[in-house]
Design an enzyme around this catalytic site. Structure first.
Site, PDB file in Angstrom:
ATOM      1  N   CYS A 114       7.627 -70.187 -73.016  1.00 43.52           N
ATOM      2  CA  CYS A 114       7.539 -71.240 -71.997  1.00 43.52           C
ATOM      3  C   CYS A 114       7.226 -72.604 -72.594  1.00 43.52           C
ATOM      4  CB  CYS A 114       6.493 -70.867 -70.955  1.00 43.52           C
ATOM      5  SG  CYS A 114       6.898 -69.322 -70.153  1.00 43.52           S
ATOM      6  N   HIS A 259       5.427 -77.088 -66.759  1.00 41.43           N
ATOM      7  CA  HIS A 259       6.219 -75.858 -66.837  1.00 41.43           C
ATOM      8  C   HIS A 259       6.102 -75.140 -65.500  1.00 41.43           C
ATOM      9  CE1 HIS A 259       7.751 -72.012 -67.934  1.00 41.43           C
ATOM     10  NE2 HIS A 259       6.587 -71.428 -67.740  1.00 41.43           N
ATOM     11  N   ASN A 289      10.872 -69.190 -62.536  1.00 42.77           N
ATOM     12  CA  ASN A 289      10.375 -69.543 -63.867  1.00 42.77           C
ATOM     13  C   ASN A 289      11.452 -69.219 -64.906  1.00 42.77           C
ATOM     14  OD1 ASN A 289       9.129 -69.554 -66.379  1.00 42.77           O
ATOM     15  ND2 ASN A 289       7.302 -68.459 -65.713  1.00 42.77           N
TER      16      ASN A 289
HETATM   17  O1  UT7 Z   1       5.597 -68.685 -67.615  1.00 45.82           O
HETATM   18  C1  UT7 Z   1       4.789 -67.956 -68.469  1.00 45.82           C
HETATM   19  C2  UT7 Z   1       3.421 -67.922 -68.013  1.00 45.82           C
HETATM   20  N1  UT7 Z   1       3.319 -67.072 -66.847  1.00 45.82           N
HETATM   21  C3  UT7 Z   1       2.439 -67.393 -65.928  1.00 45.82           C
HETATM   22  O2  UT7 Z   1       1.815 -68.432 -66.022  1.00 45.82           O
HETATM   23  C4  UT7 Z   1       2.204 -66.431 -64.798  1.00 45.82           C
HETATM   24  C5  UT7 Z   1       0.754 -66.434 -64.431  1.00 45.82           C
HETATM   25  N2  UT7 Z   1       0.392 -65.404 -63.461  1.00 45.82           N
HETATM   26  C6  UT7 Z   1       0.800 -65.459 -62.183  1.00 45.82           C
HETATM   27  O3  UT7 Z   1       1.553 -66.323 -61.801  1.00 45.82           O
HETATM   28  C7  UT7 Z   1       0.205 -64.457 -61.235  1.00 45.82           C
HETATM   29  O4  UT7 Z   1      -0.772 -63.703 -61.906  1.00 45.82           O
HETATM   30  C8  UT7 Z   1       1.258 -63.505 -60.599  1.00 45.82           C
HETATM   31  C9  UT7 Z   1       2.101 -64.249 -59.590  1.00 45.82           C
HETATM   32  C10 UT7 Z   1       2.115 -62.878 -61.652  1.00 45.82           C
HETATM   33  C11 UT7 Z   1       0.538 -62.394 -59.839  1.00 45.82           C
HETATM   34  O5  UT7 Z   1      -0.279 -62.977 -58.859  1.00 45.82           O
HETATM   35  P1  UT7 Z   1      -1.804 -62.532 -58.721  1.00 45.82           P
HETATM   36  O6  UT7 Z   1      -2.357 -63.327 -57.639  1.00 45.82           O
HETATM   37  O7  UT7 Z   1      -2.435 -62.640 -60.078  1.00 45.82           O
HETATM   38  O8  UT7 Z   1      -1.654 -61.057 -58.245  1.00 45.82           O
HETATM   39  P2  UT7 Z   1      -2.202 -59.709 -58.930  1.00 45.82           P
HETATM   40  O9  UT7 Z   1      -1.377 -59.365 -60.115  1.00 45.82           O
HETATM   41  O10 UT7 Z   1      -3.686 -59.811 -59.092  1.00 45.82           O
HETATM   42  O11 UT7 Z   1      -1.913 -58.682 -57.809  1.00 45.82           O
HETATM   43  C12 UT7 Z   1      -2.539 -58.775 -56.515  1.00 45.82           C
HETATM   44  C13 UT7 Z   1      -1.967 -57.681 -55.647  1.00 45.82           C
HETATM   45  C14 UT7 Z   1      -1.978 -56.313 -56.314  1.00 45.82           C
HETATM   46  O12 UT7 Z   1      -2.219 -55.343 -55.312  1.00 45.82           O
HETATM   47  P3  UT7 Z   1      -3.692 -54.712 -55.111  1.00 45.82           P
HETATM   48  O13 UT7 Z   1      -4.034 -54.100 -56.450  1.00 45.82           O
HETATM   49  O14 UT7 Z   1      -4.569 -55.870 -54.755  1.00 45.82           O
HETATM   50  O15 UT7 Z   1      -3.481 -53.731 -54.021  1.00 45.82           O
HETATM   51  C15 UT7 Z   1      -0.571 -56.185 -56.817  1.00 45.82           C
HETATM   52  O16 UT7 Z   1      -0.153 -54.838 -56.953  1.00 45.82           O
HETATM   53  O17 UT7 Z   1      -0.606 -57.963 -55.342  1.00 45.82           O
HETATM   54  C16 UT7 Z   1       0.216 -56.852 -55.730  1.00 45.82           C
HETATM   55  N3  UT7 Z   1       1.490 -57.360 -56.193  1.00 45.82           N
HETATM   56  C17 UT7 Z   1       2.544 -57.568 -55.390  1.00 45.82           C
HETATM   57  N4  UT7 Z   1       2.708 -57.367 -54.072  1.00 45.82           N
HETATM   58  C18 UT7 Z   1       3.900 -57.694 -53.549  1.00 45.82           C
HETATM   59  C19 UT7 Z   1       1.834 -57.755 -57.456  1.00 45.82           C
HETATM   60  N5  UT7 Z   1       3.099 -58.206 -57.464  1.00 45.82           N
HETATM   61  C20 UT7 Z   1       3.559 -58.109 -56.199  1.00 45.82           C
HETATM   62  C21 UT7 Z   1       4.772 -58.415 -55.580  1.00 45.82           C
HETATM   63  N6  UT7 Z   1       4.906 -58.185 -54.249  1.00 45.82           N
HETATM   64  N7  UT7 Z   1       5.801 -58.950 -56.264  1.00 45.82           N
END
Ligand code: UT7
Length: 332
Positions: A114, A259, A289
Site C-alpha cells: 500500500c 491511501h 482498496n
Molecule cells: O491497505 C492495507 C492496510 N489495510 C488496512 O488498513 C485494513 C485495516 N483494517 C480494517 O480496515 C478493518 O480491521 C476491517 C474492515 C478489515 C475489519 O473491520 P473490524 O471493525 O476490525 O472488524 P473485525 O475484524 O474486528 O470483525 C468484527 C466482526 C467479527 O464478528 P464477531 O467476531 O464480532 O462476531 C467478524 O467476524 O465482524 C465480522 N466480520 C464481518 N461481518 C460481515 C468480518 N468481516 C465481515 C464481513 N461481513 N465482511
C-alpha cells in the site's frame, strides 16, 4: 539542483463493478456491515482474459502522459509499484515498457504494497534531483481480486481489496518551481505476517503443489484489527514528520490524499489534523482498496474533479503490508 514535479496523472480501473450486494450473494456479509466498517459501496474487479496488471497500467499511463503533454518516447525511466505482477518473474515495469513501445529505458519494480506508490515516487524524485533522469513514469497497479479468499473466513479482506491502476508523469523543473518537497519512508518487518501472502514462497522444496493451494497460503491474509491500530498511529506520525521537515503547519495542507484502506482510518486522520471535508480526498466508496493503485487513482480523480489546483500543497500518506508506511509533501 533540479526538483521533480508531477506533470500529469491518470488512472484506469476494470469495467466490471462488484457491489456489496454482489458480494453478499457469495459470502456471509451485507451492505450495512461493509459500509459501516469500511465506507466501501462498490469496487472494480478484473475480467480474466481481458484485464492484466499491464493493461490497466498501460491505460492509466497513456492518460497521464496525455495530460502531461509528454510522449512515451520522452520518458527516461519507469518505476512500477505492484505486489501483484502479471508474472512471478520478470517484474511489471518491463511489460509496461514493451506495451508503451518505449526505447530500452530502465524499468524498476517496487514491492511495498500500500505504500508502494509513495516509495516509487520517492525513488523517482531522487533520480530527478541527482540529474540522472528528466522524465519518469511512476505507476501503481494491482489485480488483488484473484488472490482473495472469497469465503466466510476471508471475508474481512475480500470486501476491501480491489483492482485498478494509476500513473503519474514526473518531470525535472527548476528549484524555484512547485514540486515535491520531501518524502518519508518507513518499515517495521516484525509485523510482516499481519498482512501477507505466503506463497509462492521461494524457500520451499516445492513452490507450488495441490496441497499448498488447498492450504490457502496463496491467498492474502490480514489481521485487520492489528493493521487498523498500527495504521492510525503511523499515518499521523508520518504526516507530522513531513510537515515538520518542511516547517509547515497542518492548516497549510490544501488536500490530503490518504491511501484508501478504510474510510474510518481516513476520517480518524482527518479529525486529528482538524481538516475540513473538502481538504481530504476519499474515493474508497466506489474504488475499494487497490493497494499501490489507490493514491495515483485518487490523485487522478481529484484532479479531474478540480480539487487540485496549480501550486496547492498536497499531502500523500500510506500504510500497509510490511508494515511499511510513507508520506510525501508536494506543491502541485
Ligand atoms: O491497505 C492495507 C492496510 N489495510 C488496512 O488498513 C485494513 C485495516 N483494517 C480494517 O480496515 C478493518 O480491521 C476491517 C474492515 C478489515 C475489519 O473491520 P473490524 O471493525 O476490525 O472488524 P473485525 O475484524 O474486528 O470483525 C468484527 C466482526 C467479527 O464478528 P464477531 O467476531 O464480532 O462476531 C467478524 O467476524 O465482524 C465480522 N466480520 C464481518 N461481518 C460481515 C468480518 N468481516 C465481515 C464481513 N461481513 N465482511
Amino acid at each position: 539542483m533540479k526538483k521533480s514535479r508531477i506533470l500529469g496523472v491518470g488512472h484506469y480501473v476494470p469495467e466490471k463493478i462488484v457491489t456489496n450486494d454482489d458480494l453478499a450473494k457469495i459470502i456471509n456479509t451485507n451492505d450495512n456491515w461493509i459500509v459501516e466498517r469500511t465506507g466501501i459501496k462498490q469496487r472494480h474487479w478484473f475480467t480474466p482474459g481481458v484485464d492484466t496488471v499491464t493493461s490497466l497500467a498501460k491505460n492509466a499511463s497513456e492518460m497521464a502522459l496525455k495530460r502531461a503533454g509528454v510522449a512515451a518516447s520522452e520518458i527516461d525511466f519507469i518505476v512500477f509499484a505492484t505486489i501483484t505482477p502479471d508474472y512471478f518473474i520478470p517484474g511489471n515495469g518491463v511489460l509496461l515498457q514493451r506495451e508503451l513501445g518505449m526505447d530500452t529505458i530502465g524499468a524498476l519494480d517496487i514491492r511495498n504494497a500500500c505504500s508502494g506508490f509513495i516509495y516509487a515516487l520517492s525513488i523517482a524524485d531522487q533520480f530527478i534531483k541527482t540529474g540522472m533522469y528528466k522524465k519518469i513514469l511512476v505507476v501503481g497497479a494491482e489485480i488483488q481480486s484473484s488472490a482473495l479468499d472469497i469465503s466466510d473466513e476471508g471475508r474481512s479482506s475480500a470486501v476491501i481489496f480491489a483492482d485498478g491502476a494509476g500513473a503519474a508523469v514526473l518531470g525535472a523543473v527548476e528549484n524555484d518551481q512547485p514540486g515535491i518537497l520531501s518524502t518519508h519512508l518507513h518499515s517495521q518487518g516484525e509485523y510482516a505476517e499481519e498482512l501477507y501472502c505466503k506463497d509462492p514462497g521461494s524457500s520451499r522444496e516445492v513452490r507450488l503443489s495441490p496441497e499448498l493451494i488447498a492450504s490457502g497460503s496463496f491467498n492474502l491474509t490480514m489481521n485487520g484489527n492489528a493493521v487498523f491500530k498500527h495504521a492510525v498511529v503511523r499515518f499521523m506520525e508520518v504526516i507530522n514528520e513531513a510537515l515538520e521537515a518542511n516547517k509547515m503547519d497542518k492548516s497549510a495542507i490544501d488536500l490530503l490524499v490518504p491511501h484508501q484502506a478504510n474510510l474510518r482510518i481516513s476520517q480518524y486522520v482527518q479529525s486529528k489534523l482538524e481538516l475540513p471535508d473538502e481538504k481530504v480526498f476519499n474515493n474508497i466508496m466506489h474504488m475499494g482498496n487497490t493497494t499501490a493503485g489507490t493514491i495515483p487513482i485518487a490523485l487522478s480523480e481529484a484532479w479531474e474533479q478540480g480539487k487540485i489546483k496549480e501550486g496547492d500543497l498536497i499531502c500523500l500518506a500510506a500504510f500497509g503490508s510490511g508494515f511499511t508506511w510513507a508520506s510525501a509533501l508536494l506543491h502541485w
